[in-house]
Design an enzyme around this catalytic site. Structure first.
Site, PDB file in Angstrom:
ATOM      1  CG  ASP A 185      55.508  46.444 118.761  1.00 42.35           C
ATOM      2  OD1 ASP A 185      56.474  45.974 118.123  1.00 42.35           O
ATOM      3  OD2 ASP A 185      55.180  47.640 118.712  1.00 42.35           O
ATOM      4  CD  GLU A 239      57.922  49.100 113.714  1.00 40.63           C
ATOM      5  OE1 GLU A 239      58.253  49.666 112.653  1.00 40.63           O
ATOM      6  OE2 GLU A 239      56.724  48.811 113.984  1.00 40.63           O
ATOM      7  CD  GLU A 240      53.443  48.546 114.178  1.00 41.33           C
ATOM      8  OE1 GLU A 240      53.425  49.712 113.731  1.00 41.33           O
ATOM      9  OE2 GLU A 240      53.409  47.547 113.444  1.00 41.33           O
ATOM     10  CG  HIS A 278      57.920  45.176 115.018  1.00 35.48           C
ATOM     11  ND1 HIS A 278      56.580  45.184 115.338  1.00 35.48           N
ATOM     12  CD2 HIS A 278      57.993  45.609 113.726  1.00 35.48           C
ATOM     13  CE1 HIS A 278      55.882  45.617 114.297  1.00 35.48           C
ATOM     14  NE2 HIS A 278      56.698  45.876 113.307  1.00 35.48           N
ATOM     15  CG  ASP A 297      58.225  45.626 109.804  1.00 32.83           C
ATOM     16  OD1 ASP A 297      57.080  45.200 109.588  1.00 32.83           O
ATOM     17  OD2 ASP A 297      58.450  46.612 110.536  1.00 32.83           O
ATOM     18  CG  HIS A 318      49.009  50.110 111.234  1.00 38.37           C
ATOM     19  ND1 HIS A 318      49.824  51.214 111.379  1.00 38.37           N
ATOM     20  CD2 HIS A 318      49.830  49.044 111.374  1.00 38.37           C
ATOM     21  CE1 HIS A 318      51.067  50.827 111.592  1.00 38.37           C
ATOM     22  NE2 HIS A 318      51.093  49.516 111.592  1.00 38.37           N
TER      23      HIS A 318
END
Length: 488
Positions: A79, A146-147, A77, A170, A459
């Site tokens: 993002d 995705e996030e 992904h 991922d 994150h």
């Protein structure tokens, strides 16, 4: 090995990682990176599709000798989670990431690095750009959002693919083969606000929880790290038992799928209670430091005087419901797998609390590898909301990825790992949302695995990736692509 960025970007993977790090790509802000991927493909005369959700699919023909090998879908992904330290001026809407090397690790400066999942994009671009890597026909799909919602993967049209094997990039642990993941759902409780005026003798203060480590709400949920929203609820409740005060705002966390590191409440305190409340906050500061001494030793509660122009505050009813919501909305591990030792089966994360002019919203990310358990946790949140006369919004419901013991892709990746490194590869499942479940649901019979290099503290502004692991994992990845003939 790579002492500076100039040397590092001479490697084909890090060249493309540095390029995409110049492009803002927070979830919901993917137009620029999506267009970049389209231009990349067009410049190389590769077939490219950009759909209405800004997903990009790039196709490349098989190299000589691989024409009859099953087509492989490479997936990641585009993002990233945009987290930064509170005093950092970085603007994720327009500023490039500031990369820096510390030993074997690559960081951004005071922000998330976006290796989750920029490294998949970098791998894919390096592969598509190369003319010296043998491979089957490739269908590279890079998704959006995705996030936050997985709406990108959900919107992908399966008719674009003929691939039989999906390699998702991922995962975040080198030397481990991911073969199963949890499903999830985003649940928001909306509490309407009834406003009133603060009393004349009340003074505005900010109560702030800070210093927590946070982390990915799937990967780190079992580490028992403090949740700033839940801790703030405890503090506000504790003060309510002894003092009269009003609340104007409660805000905490930035993303539903990130364990919140900071939270604050704007409160109006009676002047005569000022010193006693300061003492109470200090005592609670000691309590939290004791409770979280191993998981979050830097936790702290700060009480700061604030100059506030508005004197609107929550009514007592709204205040009670807001504090009760913070206390009762579930957070943390809800169940452990009895099939896979150490694997979280079900969890929920109260990730974001936001005050607007009309309501307070409480956003939770619920995860489980069992569909019925996920449904039960949603029912719990609904019941709390109904009790407090709140609305509940459900979105971003994505499926789990069930384990397939007969996976040919799994067996091939295990075999090539043993050949290359002389040891067994660890096969794992993860308590996080991986898009494999969405693609498997769309393409019946799709055989999926997930790999990736060592990435740490995703994150969070301390996110970093191992340079040596990235190169090692890349070499293993292209080595296995060369061995795809074994599937014939």
């Amino acid at each position: 090995m790579y002492s500076n960025l100039e040397k590092l970007t001479s490697h084909r993977v890090f060249h493309f990682f540095a390029e995409i790090s110049k492009i803002p790509r927070g979830s919901g802000n993917e137009k620029a990176i999506s267009d970049y991927l389209v231009r990349f493909a067009e410049e190389r005369d590769l077939e490219v599709i950009q759909d209405s959700a800004l997903n990009v699919i790039i196709k490349k023909d098989a190299t000589t000798g691989y024409e009859n090998v099953p087509t492989v879908i490479i997936q990641g992904h585009m993002d990233m989670v945009c987290e930064k330290n509170q005093d950092t001026m970085h603007d994720f809407e327009k500023d490039p990431l500031q990369l820096r090397i510390v030993g074997d690790m690559l960081y951004a400066t005071d922000t998330t690095l976006g290796a989750d999942n920029g490294i998949a994009v970098a791998y894919a671009l390096a592969l598509l750009d190369a003319n010296d890597i043998p491979h089957p026909s490739l269908e590279v799909v890079i998704t959006t959002e995705e996030e936050t919602t997985m709406n990108g993967a959900i919107a992908v049209d399966a008719a674009h693919f003929k691939g039989e094997i999906l390699i998702n990039i991922d995962s975040e642990e080198d030397g481990k083969l991911l073969v199963s993941s949890a499903g999830g759902v985003h649940v928001t409780q909306v509490l309407p606000i009834k406003w009133e005026n603060a009393k004349d003798h009340e003074v505005a203060y900010c109560i702030r929880i800070k210093g927590l480590k946070g982390g990915h709400s799937g990967i780190s949920i079992n580490k028992e790290r403090g949740n700033s929203n839940k801790l703030l609820g405890r503090v506000l409740h504790e003060l309510s038992s002894e003092f009269q005060y009003s609340i104007q705002q409660i805000n905490g966390g930035l993303k539903p799928n990130a364990i919140p590191r900071e939270a604050e409440a704007i409160v109006f305190i009676q002047k005569e209670d000022d010193e006693q409340i300061k003492e109470k906050i200090e005592k609670y500061n000691d309590i939290l430091k004791n409770e979280l001494q191993f998981s979050d030793p830097n936790v702290s509660i700060v009480l700061e005087k604030r100059e506030i122009s508005s004197t609107n505050v929550f009514s007592n009813e709204t205040k009670h419901k807001a504090i009760t919501s913070l206390l009762l909305i579930p957070h943390g591990v809800q169940g452990m797998s009895m099939a896979i030792e150490g694997l979280v089966e079900s969890s929920t994360n109260l990730g974001v609390v936001t005050t607007t002019d009309s309501s307070i919203t409480f956003e939770s990310e619920i995860r489980s590898s069992i569909k019925s358990a996920k449904s039960y946790m949603v029912t719990q949140v609904r019941s709390i909301a109904e009790m407090l006369e709140c609305e509940v919004l459900i979105d971003s419901d994505y499926p789990e990825w069930p384990y397939n013991p007969d996976s040919k892709a799994k067996k091939l990746f295990e075999a090539t790992y043993k050949e290359k490194y002389g040891k067994e590869m660890e096969v794992i499942a993860v308590h996080a949302g991986i898009e494999c479940g969405v693609f498997i649901e769309k393409i019946p019979g799709l055989d999926a695995i997930s790999i990736g290099p060592d990435i740490f503290l995703v994150h969070t502004p301390d996110e970093h990736i191992s340079i040596s692991s990235t190169i090692n994992n890349w070499e293993y990845f292209i080595y296995t692509l060369k061995r795809m003939k074994d599937l014939l």
